[in-house]
Design a protein around this motif. Structure first.
Motif, PDB file in Angstrom:
ATOM      1  N   MET A   1       0.823  -1.382   0.259  1.00 49.45           N
ATOM      2  CA  MET A   1       0.136   0.046   0.108  1.00 49.45           C
ATOM      3  C   MET A   1       0.854   1.356   0.078  1.00 49.45           C
ATOM      4  SD  MET A   1      -3.050   1.087   2.379  1.00 49.45           S
ATOM      5  CE  MET A   1      -2.685   0.148   3.620  1.00 49.45           C
ATOM      6  N   PHE A   2       0.465   2.223  -0.612  1.00 49.97           N
ATOM      7  CA  PHE A   2       1.193   3.472  -0.858  1.00 49.97           C
ATOM      8  C   PHE A   2       0.229   4.695  -0.406  1.00 49.97           C
ATOM      9  CE2 PHE A   2       2.891   0.321  -3.874  1.00 49.97           C
ATOM     10  CZ  PHE A   2       4.332   0.519  -3.469  1.00 49.97           C
ATOM     11  N   ALA A   3       0.671   6.070  -0.526  1.00 50.04           N
ATOM     12  CA  ALA A   3       0.214   7.066  -0.249  1.00 50.04           C
ATOM     13  C   ALA A   3      -0.287   7.864  -1.553  1.00 50.04           C
ATOM     14  CB  ALA A   3       0.812   8.063   0.776  1.00 50.04           C
ATOM     15  N   GLY A   4      -1.526   8.120  -1.602  1.00 52.31           N
ATOM     16  CA  GLY A   4      -2.036   8.959  -2.723  1.00 52.31           C
ATOM     17  C   GLY A   4      -2.332  10.274  -2.421  1.00 52.31           C
ATOM     18  N   SER A   5      -2.328  11.165  -3.292  1.00 49.00           N
ATOM     19  CA  SER A   5      -2.456  12.732  -2.681  1.00 49.00           C
ATOM     20  C   SER A   5      -2.824  13.347  -4.057  1.00 49.00           C
ATOM     21  CB  SER A   5      -0.748  13.111  -2.812  1.00 49.00           C
ATOM     22  OG  SER A   5      -0.876  14.596  -2.281  1.00 49.00           O
ATOM     23  N   ARG A   6      -3.757  14.325  -3.528  1.00 46.02           N
ATOM     24  CA  ARG A   6      -4.428  15.191  -4.378  1.00 46.02           C
ATOM     25  C   ARG A   6      -4.350  16.615  -3.856  1.00 46.02           C
ATOM     26  NH1 ARG A   6      -9.371  11.686  -6.053  1.00 46.02           N
ATOM     27  NH2 ARG A   6      -8.163  10.553  -7.867  1.00 46.02           N
ATOM     28  N   GLN A   7      -4.023  17.597  -4.480  1.00 45.20           N
ATOM     29  CA  GLN A   7      -3.934  18.914  -3.905  1.00 45.20           C
ATOM     30  C   GLN A   7      -5.291  19.671  -4.605  1.00 45.20           C
ATOM     31  OE1 GLN A   7      -0.598  21.463  -4.826  1.00 45.20           O
ATOM     32  NE2 GLN A   7       0.717  19.754  -5.259  1.00 45.20           N
ATOM     33  N   ILE A   8      -5.953  20.029  -3.555  1.00 37.78           N
ATOM     34  CA  ILE A   8      -7.212  20.870  -3.617  1.00 37.78           C
ATOM     35  C   ILE A   8      -7.423  22.369  -3.183  1.00 37.78           C
ATOM     36  CG2 ILE A   8      -8.570  18.776  -3.444  1.00 37.78           C
ATOM     37  CD1 ILE A   8      -9.296  19.488  -0.636  1.00 37.78           C
ATOM     38  N   GLN A   9      -8.240  23.078  -3.676  1.00 35.64           N
ATOM     39  CA  GLN A   9      -8.457  24.390  -3.118  1.00 35.64           C
ATOM     40  C   GLN A   9      -9.689  24.496  -2.253  1.00 35.64           C
ATOM     41  OE1 GLN A   9      -6.785  27.347  -3.882  1.00 35.64           O
ATOM     42  NE2 GLN A   9      -5.217  25.916  -4.790  1.00 35.64           N
ATOM     43  N   ILE A  10      -9.607  25.017  -1.167  1.00 40.08           N
ATOM     44  CA  ILE A  10     -10.923  25.075  -0.121  1.00 40.08           C
ATOM     45  C   ILE A  10     -11.213  26.554   0.027  1.00 40.08           C
ATOM     46  CG2 ILE A  10     -11.734  24.641   2.198  1.00 40.08           C
ATOM     47  CD1 ILE A  10      -9.881  22.406   2.535  1.00 40.08           C
ATOM     48  N   TRP A  11     -12.530  26.848   0.022  1.00 37.79           N
ATOM     49  CA  TRP A  11     -13.166  28.201   0.083  1.00 37.79           C
ATOM     50  C   TRP A  11     -13.141  28.528   1.516  1.00 37.79           C
ATOM     51  CZ3 TRP A  11     -13.198  33.060  -1.854  1.00 37.79           C
ATOM     52  CH2 TRP A  11     -14.146  33.569  -1.419  1.00 37.79           C
ATOM     53  N   ASP A  12     -12.684  29.551   2.213  1.00 39.29           N
ATOM     54  CA  ASP A  12     -13.064  29.972   3.204  1.00 39.29           C
ATOM     55  C   ASP A  12     -13.704  31.159   3.493  1.00 39.29           C
ATOM     56  OD1 ASP A  12     -12.872  31.257   5.938  1.00 39.29           O
ATOM     57  OD2 ASP A  12     -10.735  31.153   6.024  1.00 39.29           O
ATOM     58  N   GLU A  13     -15.013  30.951   3.719  1.00 40.27           N
ATOM     59  CA  GLU A  13     -16.124  31.874   3.612  1.00 40.27           C
ATOM     60  C   GLU A  13     -16.090  32.939   4.682  1.00 40.27           C
ATOM     61  OE1 GLU A  13     -20.828  32.034   4.008  1.00 40.27           O
ATOM     62  OE2 GLU A  13     -20.002  30.397   3.032  1.00 40.27           O
ATOM     63  N   ALA A  14     -15.433  32.777   5.997  1.00 39.73           N
ATOM     64  CA  ALA A  14     -15.110  33.697   6.727  1.00 39.73           C
ATOM     65  C   ALA A  14     -14.270  34.762   6.267  1.00 39.73           C
ATOM     66  CB  ALA A  14     -14.794  33.248   8.134  1.00 39.73           C
ATOM     67  N   GLN A  15     -13.076  34.330   5.903  1.00 36.80           N
ATOM     68  CA  GLN A  15     -12.062  35.356   5.265  1.00 36.80           C
ATOM     69  C   GLN A  15     -12.086  35.879   3.921  1.00 36.80           C
ATOM     70  OE1 GLN A  15      -8.092  34.561   6.389  1.00 36.80           O
ATOM     71  NE2 GLN A  15      -8.863  33.337   8.483  1.00 36.80           N
ATOM     72  N   GLY A  16     -13.025  34.859   3.171  1.00 33.03           N
ATOM     73  CA  GLY A  16     -13.182  35.319   1.603  1.00 33.03           C
ATOM     74  C   GLY A  16     -11.962  34.833   0.703  1.00 33.03           C
ATOM     75  N   VAL A  17     -11.418  33.764   1.186  1.00 32.52           N
ATOM     76  CA  VAL A  17     -10.390  33.536   0.171  1.00 32.52           C
ATOM     77  C   VAL A  17     -10.338  31.900   0.044  1.00 32.52           C
ATOM     78  CG1 VAL A  17      -8.677  35.385   1.222  1.00 32.52           C
ATOM     79  CG2 VAL A  17      -8.623  33.254   2.555  1.00 32.52           C
ATOM     80  N   LEU A  18      -9.483  31.544  -0.973  1.00 33.58           N
ATOM     81  CA  LEU A  18      -9.329  30.083  -1.178  1.00 33.58           C
ATOM     82  C   LEU A  18      -7.706  29.716  -0.785  1.00 33.58           C
ATOM     83  CD1 LEU A  18     -10.190  29.588  -5.242  1.00 33.58           C
ATOM     84  CD2 LEU A  18     -11.414  28.506  -2.985  1.00 33.58           C
ATOM     85  N   PHE A  19      -7.799  28.464  -0.184  1.00 33.78           N
ATOM     86  CA  PHE A  19      -6.525  28.352   0.238  1.00 33.78           C
ATOM     87  C   PHE A  19      -6.160  26.945  -0.175  1.00 33.78           C
ATOM     88  CE2 PHE A  19      -9.326  27.110   3.641  1.00 33.78           C
ATOM     89  CZ  PHE A  19      -8.916  26.052   4.016  1.00 33.78           C
ATOM     90  N   PRO A  20      -5.183  26.497  -0.471  1.00 32.74           N
ATOM     91  CA  PRO A  20      -4.438  25.193  -0.773  1.00 32.74           C
ATOM     92  C   PRO A  20      -4.287  24.215   0.282  1.00 32.74           C
ATOM     93  CG  PRO A  20      -2.635  26.416  -0.778  1.00 32.74           C
ATOM     94  CD  PRO A  20      -3.783  27.280  -0.270  1.00 32.74           C
ATOM     95  N   ALA A  21      -4.849  22.732   0.076  1.00 37.17           N
ATOM     96  CA  ALA A  21      -4.847  21.849   0.982  1.00 37.17           C
ATOM     97  C   ALA A  21      -4.263  20.524   0.236  1.00 37.17           C
ATOM     98  CB  ALA A  21      -6.201  21.513   1.589  1.00 37.17           C
ATOM     99  N   VAL A  22      -3.843  19.565   0.866  1.00 36.47           N
ATOM    100  CA  VAL A  22      -3.374  18.356   0.352  1.00 36.47           C
ATOM    101  C   VAL A  22      -4.079  17.299   0.849  1.00 36.47           C
ATOM    102  CG1 VAL A  22      -1.397  16.676  -0.009  1.00 36.47           C
ATOM    103  CG2 VAL A  22      -1.168  19.083  -0.165  1.00 36.47           C
ATOM    104  N   VAL A  23      -4.861  16.428   0.252  1.00 38.34           N
ATOM    105  CA  VAL A  23      -5.486  15.232   0.820  1.00 38.34           C
ATOM    106  C   VAL A  23      -4.721  14.155   0.253  1.00 38.34           C
ATOM    107  CG1 VAL A  23      -7.653  13.796   0.394  1.00 38.34           C
ATOM    108  CG2 VAL A  23      -7.793  16.312   0.324  1.00 38.34           C
ATOM    109  N   MET A  24      -4.639  13.363   1.344  1.00 38.24           N
ATOM    110  CA  MET A  24      -3.624  12.137   1.225  1.00 38.24           C
ATOM    111  C   MET A  24      -4.628  10.732   1.639  1.00 38.24           C
ATOM    112  SD  MET A  24      -0.018  13.343   2.610  1.00 38.24           S
ATOM    113  CE  MET A  24       0.923  11.992   1.808  1.00 38.24           C
TER     114      MET A  24
END
Length: 67
Positions: A1-24
């Motif tokens: 078994m190995f680690a898969g990874s996807r980079q995503i963008q999450i919308w922060d409604e309180a600050q009104g910005v997109l920020f990057p996140a990594v899902v593994m």
């Protein structure tokens, strides 16, 4: 078994910005060293998810850092 990874963008409604996140997640695709900002992690980019029963782990270092 190995680690898969996807980079995503999450919308922060309180600050009104997109920020990057990594899902593994578990995958059957062999991993390779991959740079994430100043770090290198052995992952399989955008690999299919290995269907199995594993617990969910969420890690956050807070704001102001790289994803």
């Amino acid at each position: 078994m190995f680690a898969g990874s996807r980079q995503i963008q999450i919308w922060d409604e309180a600050q009104g910005v997109l920020f990057p996140a990594v899902v593994m997640y578990p995958t059957g695709v062999p991993s390779t060293p991959t740079a994430f900002g100043p770090y290198s992690i052995d992952v399989s980019l955008d690999a299919p998810i290995l269907r199995c029963a594993y617990p969910l782990v969420v890690v956050s270092h807070g704001n102001g850092g790289s994803h």
